[in-house]
Design a protein around this motif. Structure first.
Motif, mmCIF file in Angstrom:
data_model
loop_
_atom_site.group_PDB
_atom_site.id
_atom_site.type_symbol
_atom_site.label_atom_id
_atom_site.label_comp_id
_atom_site.label_asym_id
_atom_site.label_seq_id
_atom_site.Cartn_x
_atom_site.Cartn_y
_atom_site.Cartn_z
ATOM 1 N N GLY A 158 101.108 54.676 60.438
ATOM 2 C CA GLY A 158 101.510 53.505 59.659
ATOM 3 C C GLY A 158 100.433 52.457 59.501
ATOM 4 N N LEU A 159 99.325 52.595 60.235
ATOM 5 C CA LEU A 159 98.253 51.600 60.158
ATOM 6 C C LEU A 159 97.253 51.996 59.074
ATOM 7 N N GLN A 160 97.011 51.081 58.164
ATOM 8 C CA GLN A 160 96.016 51.281 57.107
ATOM 9 C C GLN A 160 94.813 50.401 57.404
ATOM 10 N N LEU A 161 93.666 51.029 57.648
ATOM 11 C CA LEU A 161 92.464 50.285 58.023
ATOM 12 C C LEU A 161 91.575 50.077 56.810
ATOM 13 N N THR A 162 91.208 48.823 56.552
ATOM 14 C CA THR A 162 90.324 48.485 55.444
ATOM 15 C C THR A 162 89.097 47.768 55.989
ATOM 16 N N GLU A 163 87.918 48.148 55.521
ATOM 17 C CA GLU A 163 86.679 47.565 56.027
ATOM 18 C C GLU A 163 86.339 46.267 55.288
ATOM 19 N N MET A 164 85.957 45.260 56.024
ATOM 20 C CA MET A 164 85.563 43.982 55.426
ATOM 21 C C MET A 164 84.063 43.957 55.128
ATOM 22 N N ASN A 165 83.666 43.064 54.252
ATOM 23 C CA ASN A 165 82.247 42.849 53.970
ATOM 24 C C ASN A 165 81.560 42.252 55.201
ATOM 25 N N ASP A 166 80.291 42.563 55.377
ATOM 26 C CA ASP A 166 79.495 42.033 56.488
ATOM 27 C C ASP A 166 80.187 42.250 57.823
ATOM 28 N N VAL A 167 80.733 43.444 58.007
ATOM 29 C CA VAL A 167 81.544 43.732 59.184
ATOM 30 C C VAL A 167 80.746 43.627 60.481
ATOM 31 N N GLU A 168 79.425 43.841 60.418
ATOM 32 C CA GLU A 168 78.613 43.800 61.625
ATOM 33 C C GLU A 168 78.046 42.418 61.928
ATOM 34 N N THR A 169 78.433 41.425 61.127
ATOM 35 C CA THR A 169 77.974 40.048 61.357
ATOM 36 C C THR A 169 78.787 39.391 62.469
ATOM 37 N N CYS A 170 78.127 38.597 63.290
ATOM 38 C CA CYS A 170 78.775 37.899 64.412
ATOM 39 C C CYS A 170 79.902 36.978 63.941
ATOM 40 N N ILE A 197 90.410 38.350 55.213
ATOM 41 C CA ILE A 197 91.532 38.107 54.298
ATOM 42 C C ILE A 197 91.289 38.793 52.951
ATOM 43 N N ALA A 198 90.036 38.840 52.530
ATOM 44 C CA ALA A 198 89.694 39.447 51.236
ATOM 45 C C ALA A 198 90.029 40.940 51.174
ATOM 46 N N THR A 199 90.166 41.583 52.329
ATOM 47 C CA THR A 199 90.506 43.012 52.352
ATOM 48 C C THR A 199 91.984 43.253 52.066
ATOM 49 N N GLY A 200 92.787 42.201 52.135
ATOM 50 C CA GLY A 200 94.231 42.355 51.999
ATOM 51 C C GLY A 200 94.920 42.613 53.319
ATOM 52 N N ALA A 201 94.150 42.608 54.390
ATOM 53 C CA ALA A 201 94.711 42.859 55.721
ATOM 54 C C ALA A 201 95.447 41.634 56.245
ATOM 55 N N SER A 202 96.409 41.878 57.112
ATOM 56 C CA SER A 202 97.115 40.788 57.777
ATOM 57 C C SER A 202 96.838 40.789 59.279
ATOM 58 N N LEU A 203 95.921 41.684 59.718
ATOM 59 C CA LEU A 203 95.604 41.803 61.135
ATOM 60 C C LEU A 203 94.124 42.121 61.326
ATOM 61 N N VAL A 204 93.494 41.442 62.295
ATOM 62 C CA VAL A 204 92.126 41.743 62.700
ATOM 63 C C VAL A 204 92.179 42.383 64.085
ATOM 64 N N ILE A 205 91.547 43.531 64.241
ATOM 65 C CA ILE A 205 91.532 44.260 65.509
ATOM 66 C C ILE A 205 90.104 44.310 66.037
ATOM 67 N N SER A 206 89.948 44.222 67.357
ATOM 68 C CA SER A 206 88.624 44.327 67.962
ATOM 69 C C SER A 206 88.736 44.833 69.391
#
Length: 240
Positions: A158-170, A197-206
């Motif tokens: 059920g989890l859809q993962l979308t990559e954000m821009n500049d994902v490797e930036t601090c 937010i621009a990815t359309g995601a409602s959750l940030v995971i780390s």
């Protein structure tokens, strides 16, 4: 497989549920998990602040507390990266250096242990949400962790993962950096959250609650439609 948990200071004090969820996942993966109640800090805060003598005392205790553990697993790439890469810079005695080198081979970040040691990717988790993943600096640069967490998340039903821009930036936390350079730190958090937010995601995971704590503070201050969640909490979702 016998595992000793190392629970970092801020996880113990602010996010204990993540520690319990990590325990839950490791036991489901077939590990015999122990917890040494004598453990304290890995020594990183004192080291980063320049108090190397004080840090060395704390690090010596860490070596002693985990001397007999087969594997040490922690829900923080930041702490794991410090033990792996900087203990050998602190100690000069031959015996201490041997212990530091030995422990660097036995300590693992949670996702790293699952994918690289246990070689497990599907824990049977489920979470119906669109999420994006944040590479913490410590995970990416200190522990060389990149694909493992994404492989684990790819098996969460059920989890859809979308990559954000500049994902490797601090994200801007950087421990004392957020205090000493708060304006820059907030600007970096703004950039990271905007990209998420621009990815359309409602959750940030780390892998790192230090990053998530920083981002969550900014999100709540701005009342933005975004949540944060540690990988262990995600992997413990949807099953008992």
């Amino acid at each position: 497989m016998k595992v000793q948990l190392f629970i970092p200071c801020f996880v113990d004090q602010l996010y204990p549920e993540t520690a319990f969820n990590m325990l839950k996942v490791l036991e489901k993966a077939g590990c015999e998990v122990g917890y040494n109640t004598n453990q304290t800090c890995c020594g990183q805060p004192a080291f980063n602040a320049g108090f190397w003598d004080e840090a060395k005392a704390v690090c010596t205790k860490f070596l002693r507390d985990f001397d007999t553990a087969d594997y040490i697993v922690a829900p923080s790439a930041s702490c794991v990266g410090f033990v792996k890469n900087y203990y050998k810079k602190l100690f000069t005695g031959e015996e201490e250096l041997q212990k530091a080198d030995n422990i660097s081979n036995r300590i693992f970040e949670f996702s790293e242990f699952l994918t690289d040691v246990l070689q497990v990717e599907n824990l049977g988790a489920s979470l119906n949400i669109i999420a994006t993943y944040h590479d913490s600096c410590a995970a990416l640069r200190e522990c060389k962790i990149k694909d493992g967490p994404r492989k684990l998340l790819s098996h969460v039903k059920g989890l859809q993962l979308t990559e954000m821009n500049d994902v490797e930036t601090c994200c801007g936390f950087g421990g004392t950096f957020a205090v000493k350079f708060d304006g820059i730190s907030i600007g970096m958090a703004d950039q990271k959250v905007t990209n998420a937010i621009a990815t359309g995601a409602s959750l940030v995971i780390s892998t790192d609650l230090s990053c998530l704590m920083h981002l969550d503070g900014y999100i709540k201050e701005k009342n933005l439609p975004l949540k944060t969640m540690h990988l262990a909490d995600v992997l413990a979702s949807g099953w008992e």
